[in-house]
Design a protein around this motif. Structure first.
Motif, PDB file in Angstrom:
ATOM      1  N   ILE A  70       0.842  -1.206   0.000  1.00  0.00           N
ATOM      2  CA  ILE A  70       0.000   0.000   0.000  1.00  0.00           C
ATOM      3  C   ILE A  70       0.868   1.243   0.000  1.00  0.00           C
ATOM      4  O   ILE A  70       0.570   2.216  -0.713  1.00  0.00           O
ATOM      5  N   ASP A  71       1.944   1.246   0.775  1.00  0.00           N
ATOM      6  CA  ASP A  71       2.856   2.397   0.793  1.00  0.00           C
ATOM      7  C   ASP A  71       3.478   2.625  -0.583  1.00  0.00           C
ATOM      8  O   ASP A  71       3.570   3.767  -1.050  1.00  0.00           O
ATOM      9  N   ALA A  72       3.903   1.552  -1.245  1.00  0.00           N
ATOM     10  CA  ALA A  72       4.475   1.685  -2.590  1.00  0.00           C
ATOM     11  C   ALA A  72       3.440   2.212  -3.568  1.00  0.00           C
ATOM     12  O   ALA A  72       3.741   3.069  -4.416  1.00  0.00           O
ATOM     13  N   PHE A  73       2.214   1.737  -3.467  1.00  0.00           N
ATOM     14  CA  PHE A  73       1.140   2.223  -4.330  1.00  0.00           C
ATOM     15  C   PHE A  73       0.873   3.703  -4.079  1.00  0.00           C
ATOM     16  O   PHE A  73       0.703   4.486  -5.031  1.00  0.00           O
ATOM     17  N   ASN A  74       0.851   4.106  -2.819  1.00  0.00           N
ATOM     18  CA  ASN A  74       0.622   5.524  -2.494  1.00  0.00           C
ATOM     19  C   ASN A  74       1.735   6.402  -3.033  1.00  0.00           C
ATOM     20  O   ASN A  74       1.475   7.507  -3.527  1.00  0.00           O
ATOM     21  N   ARG A  75       2.984   5.939  -2.955  1.00  0.00           N
ATOM     22  CA  ARG A  75       4.097   6.718  -3.516  1.00  0.00           C
ATOM     23  C   ARG A  75       3.953   6.853  -5.032  1.00  0.00           C
ATOM     24  O   ARG A  75       4.207   7.918  -5.595  1.00  0.00           O
ATOM     25  N   SER A  76       3.514   5.798  -5.675  1.00  0.00           N
ATOM     26  CA  SER A  76       3.307   5.860  -7.132  1.00  0.00           C
ATOM     27  C   SER A  76       2.207   6.853  -7.482  1.00  0.00           C
ATOM     28  O   SER A  76       2.340   7.641  -8.433  1.00  0.00           O
ATOM     29  N   ILE A  77       1.124   6.814  -6.739  1.00  0.00           N
ATOM     30  CA  ILE A  77       0.017   7.754  -6.985  1.00  0.00           C
ATOM     31  C   ILE A  77       0.481   9.187  -6.752  1.00  0.00           C
ATOM     32  O   ILE A  77       0.157  10.092  -7.528  1.00  0.00           O
ATOM     33  N   ASP A  78       1.267   9.404  -5.692  1.00  0.00           N
ATOM     34  CA  ASP A  78       1.791  10.745  -5.417  1.00  0.00           C
ATOM     35  C   ASP A  78       2.678  11.216  -6.565  1.00  0.00           C
ATOM     36  O   ASP A  78       2.636  12.392  -6.950  1.00  0.00           O
ATOM     37  N   ALA A  79       3.489  10.318  -7.123  1.00  0.00           N
ATOM     38  CA  ALA A  79       4.358  10.679  -8.247  1.00  0.00           C
ATOM     39  C   ALA A  79       3.524  11.046  -9.475  1.00  0.00           C
ATOM     40  O   ALA A  79       3.839  12.007 -10.188  1.00  0.00           O
ATOM     41  N   VAL A  80       2.447  10.329  -9.710  1.00  0.00           N
ATOM     42  CA  VAL A  80       1.571  10.642 -10.849  1.00  0.00           C
ATOM     43  C   VAL A  80       0.936  12.007 -10.665  1.00  0.00           C
ATOM     44  O   VAL A  80       0.891  12.829 -11.593  1.00  0.00           O
ATOM     45  N   PHE A  81       0.459  12.299  -9.461  1.00  0.00           N
ATOM     46  CA  PHE A  81      -0.158  13.610  -9.219  1.00  0.00           C
ATOM     47  C   PHE A  81       0.871  14.729  -9.316  1.00  0.00           C
ATOM     48  O   PHE A  81       0.559  15.826  -9.797  1.00  0.00           O
ATOM     49  N   ALA A  82       2.106  14.482  -8.896  1.00  0.00           N
ATOM     50  CA  ALA A  82       3.157  15.497  -9.023  1.00  0.00           C
ATOM     51  C   ALA A  82       3.421  15.783 -10.494  1.00  0.00           C
ATOM     52  O   ALA A  82       3.572  16.953 -10.895  1.00  0.00           O
ATOM     53  N   LYS A  83       3.472  14.772 -11.322  1.00  0.00           N
ATOM     54  CA  LYS A  83       3.681  14.983 -12.759  1.00  0.00           C
ATOM     55  C   LYS A  83       2.500  15.727 -13.367  1.00  0.00           C
ATOM     56  O   LYS A  83       2.683  16.612 -14.215  1.00  0.00           O
ATOM     57  N   LEU A  84       1.295  15.368 -12.961  1.00  0.00           N
ATOM     58  CA  LEU A  84       0.119  16.083 -13.468  1.00  0.00           C
ATOM     59  C   LEU A  84       0.151  17.556 -13.064  1.00  0.00           C
ATOM     60  O   LEU A  84      -0.233  18.437 -13.860  1.00  0.00           O
ATOM     61  N   ASP A  85       0.597  17.838 -11.850  1.00  0.00           N
ATOM     62  CA  ASP A  85       0.709  19.235 -11.410  1.00  0.00           C
ATOM     63  C   ASP A  85       1.726  19.983 -12.260  1.00  0.00           C
ATOM     64  O   ASP A  85       1.500  21.147 -12.647  1.00  0.00           O
ATOM     65  N   ARG A  86       2.864  19.345 -12.579  1.00  0.00           N
ATOM     66  CA  ARG A  86       3.874  20.000 -13.422  1.00  0.00           C
ATOM     67  C   ARG A  86       3.333  20.236 -14.827  1.00  0.00           C
ATOM     68  O   ARG A  86       3.560  21.285 -15.426  1.00  0.00           O
ATOM     69  N   ILE A  87       2.607  19.273 -15.360  1.00  0.00           N
ATOM     70  CA  ILE A  87       2.011  19.451 -16.689  1.00  0.00           C
ATOM     71  C   ILE A  87       1.010  20.591 -16.673  1.00  0.00           C
ATOM     72  O   ILE A  87       0.957  21.414 -17.595  1.00  0.00           O
ATOM     73  N   GLU A  88       0.226  20.655 -15.599  1.00  0.00           N
ATOM     74  CA  GLU A  88      -0.761  21.737 -15.485  1.00  0.00           C
ATOM     75  C   GLU A  88      -0.082  23.098 -15.413  1.00  0.00           C
ATOM     76  O   GLU A  88      -0.525  24.061 -16.045  1.00  0.00           O
ATOM     77  N   GLU A  89       1.036  23.181 -14.668  1.00  0.00           N
ATOM     78  CA  GLU A  89       1.784  24.441 -14.588  1.00  0.00           C
ATOM     79  C   GLU A  89       2.343  24.839 -15.954  1.00  0.00           C
ATOM     80  O   GLU A  89       2.279  26.001 -16.332  1.00  0.00           O
ATOM     81  N   LYS A  90       2.854  23.875 -16.697  1.00  0.00           N
ATOM     82  CA  LYS A  90       3.375  24.183 -18.038  1.00  0.00           C
ATOM     83  C   LYS A  90       2.271  24.652 -18.964  1.00  0.00           C
ATOM     84  O   LYS A  90       2.451  25.582 -19.761  1.00  0.00           O
ATOM     85  N   LEU A  91       1.113  24.021 -18.870  1.00  0.00           N
ATOM     86  CA  LEU A  91      -0.021  24.447 -19.707  1.00  0.00           C
ATOM     87  C   LEU A  91      -0.485  25.840 -19.323  1.00  0.00           C
ATOM     88  O   LEU A  91      -0.858  26.638 -20.204  1.00  0.00           O
ATOM     89  N   ASP A  92      -0.491  26.152 -18.045  1.00  0.00           N
ATOM     90  CA  ASP A  92      -0.899  27.488 -17.612  1.00  0.00           C
ATOM     91  C   ASP A  92       0.078  28.530 -18.142  1.00  0.00           C
ATOM     92  O   ASP A  92      -0.330  29.617 -18.561  1.00  0.00           O
ATOM     93  N   LYS A  93       1.389  28.236 -18.147  1.00  0.00           N
ATOM     94  CA  LYS A  93       2.380  29.181 -18.644  1.00  0.00           C
ATOM     95  C   LYS A  93       2.241  29.350 -20.144  1.00  0.00           C
ATOM     96  O   LYS A  93       2.389  30.446 -20.664  1.00  0.00           O
ATOM     97  N   LYS A  94       1.930  28.306 -20.882  1.00  0.00           N
ATOM     98  CA  LYS A  94       1.760  28.391 -22.337  1.00  0.00           C
ATOM     99  C   LYS A  94       0.505  29.194 -22.682  1.00  0.00           C
ATOM    100  O   LYS A  94       0.483  29.909 -23.669  1.00  0.00           O
ATOM    101  N   ALA A  95      -0.525  29.046 -21.890  1.00  0.00           N
ATOM    102  CA  ALA A  95      -1.766  29.755 -22.168  1.00  0.00           C
ATOM    103  C   ALA A  95      -1.576  31.250 -21.976  1.00  0.00           C
ATOM    104  O   ALA A  95      -2.225  32.051 -22.641  1.00  0.00           O
ATOM    105  N   ASP A  96      -0.662  31.651 -21.075  1.00  0.00           N
ATOM    106  CA  ASP A  96      -0.434  33.050 -20.809  1.00  0.00           C
ATOM    107  C   ASP A  96       0.333  33.707 -21.954  1.00  0.00           C
ATOM    108  O   ASP A  96       0.222  34.907 -22.177  1.00  0.00           O
ATOM    109  N   LYS A  97       1.105  33.027 -22.718  1.00  0.00           N
ATOM    110  CA  LYS A  97       1.934  33.618 -23.771  1.00  0.00           C
ATOM    111  C   LYS A  97       1.126  33.972 -24.934  1.00  0.00           C
ATOM    112  O   LYS A  97       0.363  34.157 -25.544  1.00  0.00           O
TER     113      LYS A  97
END
Length: 97
Positions: A70-97
């Protein structure tokens, strides 16, 4: 006549004692057989319990291994959400340009 009645009385007493002795021996023999059957039943139950414990140990996961999974699964889910947050930040920066 006293000797004859004493002999008959002694024979009767011997016969009665013999019958009671035979009955006692028979009942003790029956108890021994019951105890042996009981011991065999207990041994079978003990063997069945040992086999069940082995089956459980081989088949089912332990509490600590489930927690680790369960701990390994939670770490994997956290990593996926961190990547999604980075993608969202990149999309927000592109939309501003």
């Amino acid at each position: 006549m006293d000797l004859m009645s004493a002999g008959i009385g002694g024979a009767a007493a011997t016969a009665i004692c013999s019958v009671f002795g035979w009955m006692l021996k028979r009942s003790i023999g029956q108890l021994d057989r019951k105890l042996e059957a009981h011991d065999e039943a207990l041994q079978k139950r003990s063997d069945d319990l040992a086999a069940f414990k082995l089956h459980c140990a081989e088949t089912y996961a332990t509490h600590s291994s489930v927690e680790k999974a369960i701990d390994a699964f939670n770490r994997s889910i956290d990593a996926v959400f961190a990547k999604l947050d980075r993608i969202e930040e990149k999309l927000d920066k592109k939309a501003d340009k």
